[in-house]
Design a protein around this motif. Structure first.
Motif, PDB file in Angstrom:
ATOM      1  N   ASP A  40      -0.879 -11.930   1.639  1.00 50.42           N
ATOM      2  CA  ASP A  40       0.168 -10.921   1.558  1.00 50.42           C
ATOM      3  C   ASP A  40      -0.132  -9.973   0.397  1.00 50.42           C
ATOM      4  O   ASP A  40      -0.149 -10.377  -0.763  1.00 50.42           O
ATOM      5  CB  ASP A  40       1.522 -11.596   1.357  1.00 50.42           C
ATOM      6  CG  ASP A  40       2.690 -10.632   1.352  1.00 50.42           C
ATOM      7  OD1 ASP A  40       2.474  -9.400   1.292  1.00 50.42           O
ATOM      8  OD2 ASP A  40       3.835 -11.103   1.394  1.00 50.42           O
ATOM      9  N   VAL A  41      -0.392  -8.716   0.731  1.00 52.63           N
ATOM     10  CA  VAL A  41      -0.676  -7.696  -0.279  1.00 52.63           C
ATOM     11  C   VAL A  41       0.301  -6.525  -0.171  1.00 52.63           C
ATOM     12  O   VAL A  41       0.002  -5.408  -0.588  1.00 52.63           O
ATOM     13  CB  VAL A  41      -2.142  -7.200  -0.182  1.00 52.63           C
ATOM     14  CG1 VAL A  41      -3.124  -8.310  -0.527  1.00 52.63           C
ATOM     15  CG2 VAL A  41      -2.428  -6.625   1.186  1.00 52.63           C
ATOM     16  N   THR A  42       1.474  -6.809   0.365  1.00 51.94           N
ATOM     17  CA  THR A  42       2.469  -5.763   0.582  1.00 51.94           C
ATOM     18  C   THR A  42       2.786  -5.005  -0.702  1.00 51.94           C
ATOM     19  O   THR A  42       2.785  -3.768  -0.713  1.00 51.94           O
ATOM     20  CB  THR A  42       3.756  -6.358   1.179  1.00 51.94           C
ATOM     21  OG1 THR A  42       3.422  -7.049   2.386  1.00 51.94           O
ATOM     22  CG2 THR A  42       4.783  -5.289   1.470  1.00 51.94           C
ATOM     23  N   GLU A  48       0.248   2.755  -0.868  1.00 51.49           N
ATOM     24  CA  GLU A  48      -1.024   3.365  -0.476  1.00 51.49           C
ATOM     25  C   GLU A  48      -1.063   3.738   1.004  1.00 51.49           C
ATOM     26  O   GLU A  48      -2.040   4.336   1.467  1.00 51.49           O
ATOM     27  CB  GLU A  48      -2.177   2.396  -0.757  1.00 51.49           C
ATOM     28  CG  GLU A  48      -2.306   1.995  -2.208  1.00 51.49           C
ATOM     29  CD  GLU A  48      -2.699   3.161  -3.097  1.00 51.49           C
ATOM     30  OE1 GLU A  48      -3.532   3.975  -2.670  1.00 51.49           O
ATOM     31  OE2 GLU A  48      -2.162   3.259  -4.209  1.00 51.49           O
ATOM     32  N   LEU A  49      -0.029   3.385   1.751  1.00 52.09           N
ATOM     33  CA  LEU A  49      -0.019   3.689   3.182  1.00 52.09           C
ATOM     34  C   LEU A  49      -0.073   5.190   3.405  1.00 52.09           C
ATOM     35  O   LEU A  49       0.548   5.958   2.658  1.00 52.09           O
ATOM     36  CB  LEU A  49       1.242   3.120   3.844  1.00 52.09           C
ATOM     37  CG  LEU A  49       1.330   1.605   3.951  1.00 52.09           C
ATOM     38  CD1 LEU A  49       2.705   1.198   4.480  1.00 52.09           C
ATOM     39  CD2 LEU A  49       0.235   1.055   4.832  1.00 52.09           C
ATOM     40  N   PRO A  50      -0.795   5.630   4.433  1.00 49.30           N
ATOM     41  CA  PRO A  50      -0.824   7.067   4.763  1.00 49.30           C
ATOM     42  C   PRO A  50       0.578   7.566   5.116  1.00 49.30           C
ATOM     43  O   PRO A  50       1.464   6.775   5.480  1.00 49.30           O
ATOM     44  CB  PRO A  50      -1.735   7.137   5.989  1.00 49.30           C
ATOM     45  CG  PRO A  50      -2.458   5.835   6.046  1.00 49.30           C
ATOM     46  CD  PRO A  50      -1.615   4.836   5.337  1.00 49.30           C
ATOM     47  N   ALA A  51       0.782   8.847   5.042  1.00 48.51           N
ATOM     48  CA  ALA A  51       2.092   9.448   5.297  1.00 48.51           C
ATOM     49  C   ALA A  51       2.614   9.125   6.691  1.00 48.51           C
ATOM     50  O   ALA A  51       3.828   9.044   6.892  1.00 48.51           O
ATOM     51  CB  ALA A  51       2.017  10.958   5.094  1.00 48.51           C
ATOM     52  N   ASP A  52       1.724   8.931   7.661  1.00 43.90           N
ATOM     53  CA  ASP A  52       2.174   8.670   9.025  1.00 43.90           C
ATOM     54  C   ASP A  52       2.264   7.179   9.342  1.00 43.90           C
ATOM     55  O   ASP A  52       2.383   6.789  10.502  1.00 43.90           O
ATOM     56  CB  ASP A  52       1.281   9.388  10.041  1.00 43.90           C
ATOM     57  CG  ASP A  52      -0.172   8.936   9.972  1.00 43.90           C
ATOM     58  OD1 ASP A  52      -0.539   8.223   9.019  1.00 43.90           O
ATOM     59  OD2 ASP A  52      -0.936   9.306  10.876  1.00 43.90           O
ATOM     60  N   ALA A  53       2.224   6.335   8.325  1.00 42.61           N
ATOM     61  CA  ALA A  53       2.351   4.884   8.507  1.00 42.61           C
ATOM     62  C   ALA A  53       3.578   4.399   7.743  1.00 42.61           C
ATOM     63  O   ALA A  53       3.917   4.931   6.686  1.00 42.61           O
ATOM     64  CB  ALA A  53       1.108   4.167   8.001  1.00 42.61           C
TER      65      ALA A  53
END
Length: 79
Positions: A40-42, A48-53
């Protein structure tokens, strides 16, 4: 909740696990979905998730080794 019907790839012991299975794993479920055992690296990657994720509060970001996915590749259905 769905049942596990098969492992994708090889068992952890064939990927170098020396303690009998505490490694990432990928399973196909009876409903056609997949279950992943990973680290788990949430907290580290959420920002760091892209804008569309996006992820829901009940979803976690997990990491599996490259070898785990590569060894599972042959077992992943095309459709």
């Amino acid at each position: 909740m769905s049942q596990i019907i098969r492992r994708l790839g090889v068992a952890p012991r064939y990927r170098g696990s020396t303690n009998g299975g505490t490694c990432p794993d990928i399973f196909e479920l009876a409903d056609g979905n997949f279950a992943i055992i990973g680290t788990d690296v949430t907290d580290a990657l959420d920002g760091e998730l892209p804008a569309d994720a996006a992820r829901a509060n009940y979803e976690r970001i997990v990491v599996i080794t490259r070898e785990t996915l590569i060894r599972a590749k042959a077992d992943i259905p095309d459709a």
